[in-house]
Enzyme design. Sequence first.
Site, PDB file in Angstrom:
ATOM      1  N   TYR A 142       4.462   1.118   3.823  1.00 56.70           N
ATOM      2  CA  TYR A 142       4.854   0.716   5.175  1.00 56.70           C
ATOM      3  C   TYR A 142       6.351   0.884   5.403  1.00 56.70           C
ATOM      4  O   TYR A 142       6.813   0.839   6.538  1.00 56.70           O
ATOM      5  CB  TYR A 142       4.433  -0.737   5.453  1.00 56.70           C
ATOM      6  CG  TYR A 142       2.933  -0.941   5.480  1.00 56.70           C
ATOM      7  CD1 TYR A 142       2.064   0.128   5.327  1.00 56.70           C
ATOM      8  CD2 TYR A 142       2.378  -2.203   5.660  1.00 56.70           C
ATOM      9  CE1 TYR A 142       0.694  -0.057   5.330  1.00 56.70           C
ATOM     10  CE2 TYR A 142       1.002  -2.395   5.676  1.00 56.70           C
ATOM     11  CZ  TYR A 142       0.165  -1.320   5.506  1.00 56.70           C
ATOM     12  OH  TYR A 142      -1.194  -1.502   5.510  1.00 56.70           O
ATOM     13  N   LYS A 191      -3.870   0.971  -8.266  1.00 52.63           N
ATOM     14  CA  LYS A 191      -4.715   2.172  -8.329  1.00 52.63           C
ATOM     15  C   LYS A 191      -4.110   3.078  -9.389  1.00 52.63           C
ATOM     16  O   LYS A 191      -3.734   4.237  -9.145  1.00 52.63           O
ATOM     17  CB  LYS A 191      -4.741   2.830  -6.930  1.00 52.63           C
ATOM     18  CG  LYS A 191      -5.740   3.954  -6.770  1.00 52.63           C
ATOM     19  CD  LYS A 191      -7.181   3.512  -6.770  1.00 52.63           C
ATOM     20  CE  LYS A 191      -8.101   4.723  -6.689  1.00 52.63           C
ATOM     21  NZ  LYS A 191      -9.508   4.391  -6.927  1.00 52.63           N
ATOM     22  N   ASP A 223     -10.273  -0.463  -5.492  1.00 51.70           N
ATOM     23  CA  ASP A 223     -11.629  -0.262  -4.961  1.00 51.70           C
ATOM     24  C   ASP A 223     -12.591  -1.272  -5.572  1.00 51.70           C
ATOM     25  O   ASP A 223     -13.447  -1.847  -4.884  1.00 51.70           O
ATOM     26  CB  ASP A 223     -12.113   1.188  -5.171  1.00 51.70           C
ATOM     27  CG  ASP A 223     -11.672   1.775  -6.503  1.00 51.70           C
ATOM     28  OD1 ASP A 223     -10.865   1.128  -7.213  1.00 51.70           O
ATOM     29  OD2 ASP A 223     -12.127   2.872  -6.852  1.00 51.70           O
ATOM     30  N   ASP A 247      -2.485  -5.960   2.430  1.00 45.31           N
ATOM     31  CA  ASP A 247      -2.827  -6.059   3.849  1.00 45.31           C
ATOM     32  C   ASP A 247      -4.350  -6.055   4.007  1.00 45.31           C
ATOM     33  O   ASP A 247      -4.945  -6.892   4.696  1.00 45.31           O
ATOM     34  CB  ASP A 247      -2.202  -4.841   4.572  1.00 45.31           C
ATOM     35  CG  ASP A 247      -2.236  -4.958   6.076  1.00 45.31           C
ATOM     36  OD1 ASP A 247      -2.667  -6.016   6.582  1.00 45.31           O
ATOM     37  OD2 ASP A 247      -1.838  -4.002   6.755  1.00 45.31           O
ATOM     38  N   ASP A 251      -7.067  -9.612   4.341  1.00 50.05           N
ATOM     39  CA  ASP A 251      -7.971  -9.750   5.488  1.00 50.05           C
ATOM     40  C   ASP A 251      -9.410  -9.929   5.020  1.00 50.05           C
ATOM     41  O   ASP A 251     -10.163 -10.723   5.576  1.00 50.05           O
ATOM     42  CB  ASP A 251      -7.894  -8.518   6.402  1.00 50.05           C
ATOM     43  CG  ASP A 251      -6.908  -8.726   7.538  1.00 50.05           C
ATOM     44  OD1 ASP A 251      -6.009  -9.586   7.391  1.00 50.05           O
ATOM     45  OD2 ASP A 251      -7.030  -8.036   8.573  1.00 50.05           O
TER      46      ASP A 251
END
Length: 356
Positions: A142, A191, A223, A247, A251
């Site tokens: 970001y 990852k 994942d 992020d 959620d």
Amino acid sequence: MNFRIATIPGDGIGPEVIKETIQVLEKIGEMFTHTFTFTEVLMGGCAIDATGHPLPQETIDECKKSDSVLLGAVGGPKWDTLPGHLRPETGLLGIRGALELFSNLRPAVLHEALRDACPLKPEIIGEGIDICVVRELTGGMYFGERGRRPGKMGEEGYDTEAYSVGEVERIVRNAFEIAQKRGKKLTSVDKANVLESSRVWREVVIEVAKDYPDVTLEHMLVDNAAMQLVRNPRQFDVMVTTNMFGDILSDEASMITGSIGMLPSASLGATKLGMYEPIHGSAPDIAGQNKANPIATILSAAMMLRYSFDLEKEAQVIEDAVTKVLSQNYRTGDIMSKGMTLVGTTEMGQLIIQNM
Ligand code: NAD
């Protein structure tokens, strides 16, 4: 003790939920003889209307002078067509950067009284869910270099994920310290089978872990973490991860606990100054109607007491009062179910105060 709090009510339901939260903090002040001084500042759409900018310099200055910041929410359809740098949400990124808040804590707790709101099967929920996601907030994709350039199949857009050792170390230490105060288990999500930035991340986590031998560490690929959160969420205590993975995963963790109107968050940096806010937005669809659930913001204030002011007992008083009100079957519209008593924003605030 005296504490100076900058309040940013913002837009939509922001001012309604902040009003209730200030009253809760004032009650704590009375009960424990603390003085909270509140200074209201502008950010978001209301700041654009008043000053032409979503984050006026005076707001940054006041927040920096304060012991902590309490934020409602910003944004709304009125400002949706403005160019990106003038959008209300730009204020959010700006204030986090200005206060150097690199660590975002999002507890996802399923209250016993709200078990029915959880979309998972009862056997998966078991005795309850209590996860804290620690998300890196000021680095990664970001904030990395981005742009457009000619690509193999026409113009391409690109964003860059980069993490330095120092950036990873400070967030991971933060997460270990939180794990020490909770269930002493930390899951680091990356990852590392694909991304070089994740391999740096994992190396740093392994190094930092040596200083926290009392915390059990595990590594999980993102994942798999997304899958495990719905398959067996009870295996998690504290999760630490990058800005982008955090992020998405925070959620997902929030959703399994029912309503968005219930969930608090804290953004912390290297000092005690933190910013505390509900995870929900400005909910323009219910703004000004006394329908907003103030609990997420009230629980954010409890986190402020715990993490910025070291007032654990006071934080617990607020959290226990919320649990009591829910067990007395009072509900705002977002968490309403059959047989419960529907109340508005102000009534919910008052009920929590009465139960403190
Ligand atoms: P939202 O969280 O505002 O609302 C999503 C849904 O949840 C709506 O139906 C809303 O009524 C409901 N809801 C949210 N909070 C609630 C509460 N406390 N009580 C009861 N119901 C509640 O998300 P959105 O609709 O995607 O965004 C609305 C605006 O908020 C947009 O401008 C968005 O950019 C902004 N936003 C701001 C923040 C922030 O300030 N941190 C975060 C997310 C979105």
